[in-house]
Design an enzyme around this catalytic site. Sequence first.
Site, PDB file in Angstrom:
ATOM      1  N   ASN A 150      78.798   7.809  52.831  1.00 57.61           N
ATOM      2  CA  ASN A 150      79.267   9.172  52.716  1.00 57.61           C
ATOM      3  C   ASN A 150      80.799   9.344  52.213  1.00 57.61           C
ATOM      4  O   ASN A 150      81.171  10.519  51.853  1.00 57.61           O
ATOM      5  CB  ASN A 150      79.459   9.634  54.146  1.00 57.61           C
ATOM      6  CG  ASN A 150      80.016   8.875  55.135  1.00 57.61           C
ATOM      7  OD1 ASN A 150      80.388   7.719  54.923  1.00 57.61           O
ATOM      8  ND2 ASN A 150      80.150   9.453  56.261  1.00 57.61           N
ATOM      9  N   SER A 227      76.743   2.539  60.243  1.00 56.07           N
ATOM     10  CA  SER A 227      76.074   2.894  61.698  1.00 56.07           C
ATOM     11  C   SER A 227      76.180   1.829  62.581  1.00 56.07           C
ATOM     12  O   SER A 227      76.436   0.431  62.372  1.00 56.07           O
ATOM     13  CB  SER A 227      74.481   2.983  61.725  1.00 56.07           C
ATOM     14  OG  SER A 227      73.984   1.730  61.099  1.00 56.07           O
ATOM     15  N   GLU A 246      83.505  -0.221  61.619  1.00 55.52           N
ATOM     16  CA  GLU A 246      83.966   1.248  61.529  1.00 55.52           C
ATOM     17  C   GLU A 246      82.560   1.652  61.809  1.00 55.52           C
ATOM     18  O   GLU A 246      82.051   2.028  61.010  1.00 55.52           O
ATOM     19  CB  GLU A 246      84.686   1.731  60.624  1.00 55.52           C
ATOM     20  CG  GLU A 246      86.059   0.990  60.175  1.00 55.52           C
ATOM     21  CD  GLU A 246      86.893   1.402  61.147  1.00 55.52           C
ATOM     22  OE1 GLU A 246      86.910   2.643  61.778  1.00 55.52           O
ATOM     23  OE2 GLU A 246      88.190   0.609  61.168  1.00 55.52           O
ATOM     24  N   CYS A 280      81.769  10.663  59.834  1.00 51.76           N
ATOM     25  CA  CYS A 280      81.602   9.687  61.126  1.00 51.76           C
ATOM     26  C   CYS A 280      82.376  10.641  62.153  1.00 51.76           C
ATOM     27  O   CYS A 280      82.092  10.310  63.365  1.00 51.76           O
ATOM     28  CB  CYS A 280      82.269   8.140  61.031  1.00 51.76           C
ATOM     29  SG  CYS A 280      83.799   8.488  60.221  1.00 51.76           S
ATOM     30  N   GLU A 374      74.467   9.853  67.764  1.00 53.13           N
ATOM     31  CA  GLU A 374      75.337  10.618  66.715  1.00 53.13           C
ATOM     32  C   GLU A 374      74.380  11.556  65.573  1.00 53.13           C
ATOM     33  O   GLU A 374      73.264  10.719  65.479  1.00 53.13           O
ATOM     34  CB  GLU A 374      75.854   9.304  65.803  1.00 53.13           C
ATOM     35  CG  GLU A 374      76.557   9.760  64.549  1.00 53.13           C
ATOM     36  CD  GLU A 374      77.192   8.861  63.712  1.00 53.13           C
ATOM     37  OE1 GLU A 374      76.168   7.983  63.536  1.00 53.13           O
ATOM     38  OE2 GLU A 374      78.156   8.797  63.170  1.00 53.13           O
TER      39      GLU A 374
HETATM   40  P1  NAD Z   1      74.165   2.219  57.471  1.00 49.66           P
HETATM   41  O1  NAD Z   1      74.618   1.666  58.629  1.00 49.66           O
HETATM   42  O2  NAD Z   1      72.597   2.651  57.352  1.00 49.66           O
HETATM   43  O3  NAD Z   1      74.481   1.338  56.121  1.00 49.66           O
HETATM   44  C1  NAD Z   1      75.698   1.035  56.003  1.00 49.66           C
HETATM   45  C2  NAD Z   1      75.770  -0.264  54.841  1.00 49.66           C
HETATM   46  O4  NAD Z   1      75.260  -1.296  55.457  1.00 49.66           O
HETATM   47  C3  NAD Z   1      74.989   0.030  53.505  1.00 49.66           C
HETATM   48  O5  NAD Z   1      75.763  -0.476  52.670  1.00 49.66           O
HETATM   49  C4  NAD Z   1      73.609  -0.704  53.979  1.00 49.66           C
HETATM   50  O6  NAD Z   1      73.086  -1.144  52.719  1.00 49.66           O
HETATM   51  C5  NAD Z   1      74.016  -1.988  54.700  1.00 49.66           C
HETATM   52  N1  NAD Z   1      72.978  -2.705  55.532  1.00 49.66           N
HETATM   53  C6  NAD Z   1      72.190  -2.167  56.042  1.00 49.66           C
HETATM   54  N2  NAD Z   1      71.380  -3.139  56.678  1.00 49.66           N
HETATM   55  C7  NAD Z   1      72.197  -4.197  56.779  1.00 49.66           C
HETATM   56  C8  NAD Z   1      72.221  -5.446  57.259  1.00 49.66           C
HETATM   57  N3  NAD Z   1      71.068  -5.746  57.974  1.00 49.66           N
HETATM   58  N4  NAD Z   1      73.065  -6.403  57.067  1.00 49.66           N
HETATM   59  C9  NAD Z   1      74.203  -6.189  56.271  1.00 49.66           C
HETATM   60  N5  NAD Z   1      74.298  -4.934  55.664  1.00 49.66           N
HETATM   61  C10 NAD Z   1      73.325  -3.985  55.869  1.00 49.66           C
HETATM   62  O7  NAD Z   1      74.992   3.629  57.317  1.00 49.66           O
HETATM   63  P2  NAD Z   1      74.922   4.723  56.446  1.00 49.66           P
HETATM   64  O8  NAD Z   1      73.703   5.609  56.628  1.00 49.66           O
HETATM   65  O9  NAD Z   1      75.322   4.415  54.899  1.00 49.66           O
HETATM   66  O10 NAD Z   1      76.370   5.605  56.689  1.00 49.66           O
HETATM   67  C11 NAD Z   1      76.266   6.360  57.728  1.00 49.66           C
HETATM   68  C12 NAD Z   1      76.808   5.851  59.058  1.00 49.66           C
HETATM   69  O11 NAD Z   1      78.270   5.440  58.734  1.00 49.66           O
HETATM   70  C13 NAD Z   1      76.886   6.748  60.265  1.00 49.66           C
HETATM   71  O12 NAD Z   1      76.451   6.053  61.546  1.00 49.66           O
HETATM   72  C14 NAD Z   1      78.403   7.038  60.337  1.00 49.66           C
HETATM   73  O13 NAD Z   1      79.265   7.445  61.279  1.00 49.66           O
HETATM   74  C15 NAD Z   1      79.006   5.762  59.880  1.00 49.66           C
HETATM   75  N6  NAD Z   1      80.401   5.819  59.251  1.00 49.66           N
HETATM   76  C16 NAD Z   1      81.329   5.393  60.179  1.00 49.66           C
HETATM   77  C17 NAD Z   1      82.615   5.515  59.563  1.00 49.66           C
HETATM   78  C18 NAD Z   1      83.897   5.158  60.210  1.00 49.66           C
HETATM   79  O14 NAD Z   1      84.942   5.017  59.743  1.00 49.66           O
HETATM   80  N7  NAD Z   1      83.792   4.732  61.359  1.00 49.66           N
HETATM   81  C19 NAD Z   1      83.168   6.068  58.378  1.00 49.66           C
HETATM   82  C20 NAD Z   1      81.805   6.674  57.545  1.00 49.66           C
HETATM   83  C21 NAD Z   1      80.740   6.448  58.071  1.00 49.66           C
END
Ligand code: NAD
Length: 474
Positions: A150, A227, A246, A280, A374
Site C-alpha cells: 500500500n 498483516s 508494523e 493501516c 481490520e
Molecule cells: P501481507 O501481510 O499480505 O503481505 C506483506 C508482505 O509479506 C508481502 O511482501 C508478502 O509477500 C509477504 N509475505 C506473505 N506471507 C509471508 C510469509 N509467510 N513469510 C514472509 N513474508 C510473507 O500484507 P499486504 O496485503 O501487502 O498489506 C496490507 C497489510 O499491511 C494490512 O494489514 C495493513 O494494515 C498492513 N500495513 C501496516 C502498516 C503499518 O505501518 N503498521 C503500514 C501499511 C500496511
Amino acid sequence: MEQRGVYIDGGESMRDAYYEVTHKYSGAVLAEVAEASDDVIEQAVAGAQDAFRRPITVNDRAEILERAAQILERDQEAVARLIAQEAGKPIKDARVEVTRGQLTLRYSALAARTLHGMEIPIRGNPGAQSRIAVTIRKPYGVVLAITPFNFPLNLVLHKVGPALAAGNTVVLKPAPATPLTALNIARVFTEAGLPPGHLQVVTGSNPDVGAKLVRDPRVRLVTFTGSATVGQIIRSQAGLRPVLLELGNNSANIVHEDADLDLAARTLALRAFGFAGQVCVSVQRIYVHRLIYDAFLSRLQAVVAKLAVGDPEDDATDVGPMISETAAERAFDWYQESLRQGARAVVPSQREGLFVRPSLLVDVAPSMRVMSEEVFAPLAGVVPYNNFAEALAWANDSRYGLQAGVFTQRLDLAWQAIQTLEVGGVIVNDSSAYRADNMPYGGVKDSGLGREGPEFAVEEMTYPTVGVFNLPVQ
Ligand code: NAD
C-alpha cells in the site's frame, strides 16, 4: 514486454521464471517480474553478508541517503505515476507519498550523522573512581525488510533508509503486487553511490520467498510491515533474532460534542475512503457524541457523496480500485454480512471488479467483522456515544492498537485520550491516519512491535556495546 529482474550486487539480473505485474485500473500488464528461485535467495543473502564486511563510513552513508532524496525529487512525477499504476493509488496521494519518501531519506541521513551512544555514570560505584563506561551503537548485519503493497515507496524507505543509516545491509522483499517501485528504489540508490550488495531486492509472487528469507540464519534482524497474520508467522519463525512488526489496525476516531464538525467530517471522510481504505491507519470506527450525532452524520454523508471514484491516474480521483479482485470480494462480503447482521448503510456500497464504492454503516455492533477486524477497504461504521469515557472504552475494545484520532477543543479530554487509549499514537483534531515521517510510529497489541521513524528505527536496528575503561592515573 518489459522484463525486470531481481536486483543483486548492484544490478538487475534476469531469470527463467516470471510473473505479471498489472496496472490496477486498466488491467494491462506493466512488466514481467522475476520469480526468485532458491539460487537467487542464496545469492542475495550471501552478497548482502559480504557487503556488510565492506562498511561504508557514516559520512558516506549520510551523503548517499541525501543524494537518493535528490534523485527522487528529480524523478518525482515518474515515480508517482508508477505507484498510481501498480498500486492503484490516486495520483494526488502517490505524489504525497513521493514527497514524504524524500523526507524519510533526509531524516535517515540525519539519523546516520547523529547516531550516538552514551556515557554510563559508573564512577559513583564503590571502587570505580578510575572507570569510564561508554556505549556505541552497532549495526546487526543483514537486515531483511518485507513490505506491503500500500505504500510501495515510503514504507520501503522507512526500512531501507534507517537500516543503511545504521550501517546494516538490506535484503528487501517487496509485495508481489508492487515490486516495480522497489526495483526503482534500488536503481536510485545505485545512482546515489551505494556500493553493490548493500541493497538487494528479491522479488516473487509466492509467500515462500519471504518465508525462506526469514528462515535464513544469516539474516540478523527482520523488519516487517503487513498483516497481523503474516506478522505472527514471521515472529514465530525468527527465533531469537530481533523482529520489528508494523501490522494492521481497525482505527477508532472520536468526535466529541465540542468538535469542529466540518473539519471532522472532511478529514474523516478522506481518511476512511482515500486510497480505498487500504491504509493501516485508515479511519474505520467512528464514535460520535450523541448530541451532535445527526449534525455530524449529515455532514459526513455530504462529503462522502462528493468523493470522486475512478481512474487513479486522474488528478480528480479520491478513491481508486482495490489491490485485487480477492481483496474487493472479501471487503464486499464483510459489508453484506454486516447488513445481514442488522447494520444499515446510510451510504450504500457497490462492487464492480476491483472497485468497492465507499460506504457508511450505522447500527453496527462491536462483534461485526467490519468493526472488530481490520477492514482495509472503503467501509466505515458510525456509532453514537453518551460520554467521553464510554467512547474511550469502545476505542480500546480492539485486538489492535496502532493509532487513534480525537476531535475536541478541550485540552483535558485530549490529554485523557492520550493517557487512556492503548495505541502507539493519538492524533488530536486530525484523524488516526496522520503520520509525520520523523515521529515514532508503531503499535501495541496485535498492531506490532517496535517503532519506525528514522531516528527510532535506527535505534531498533542497532545494538549497544558497552566499553568499560579502567584508567587509574599513575
Ligand atoms: P501481507 O501481510 O499480505 O503481505 C506483506 C508482505 O509479506 C508481502 O511482501 C508478502 O509477500 C509477504 N509475505 C506473505 N506471507 C509471508 C510469509 N509467510 N513469510 C514472509 N513474508 C510473507 O500484507 P499486504 O496485503 O501487502 O498489506 C496490507 C497489510 O499491511 C494490512 O494489514 C495493513 O494494515 C498492513 N500495513 C501496516 C502498516 C503499518 O505501518 N503498521 C503500514 C501499511 C500496511
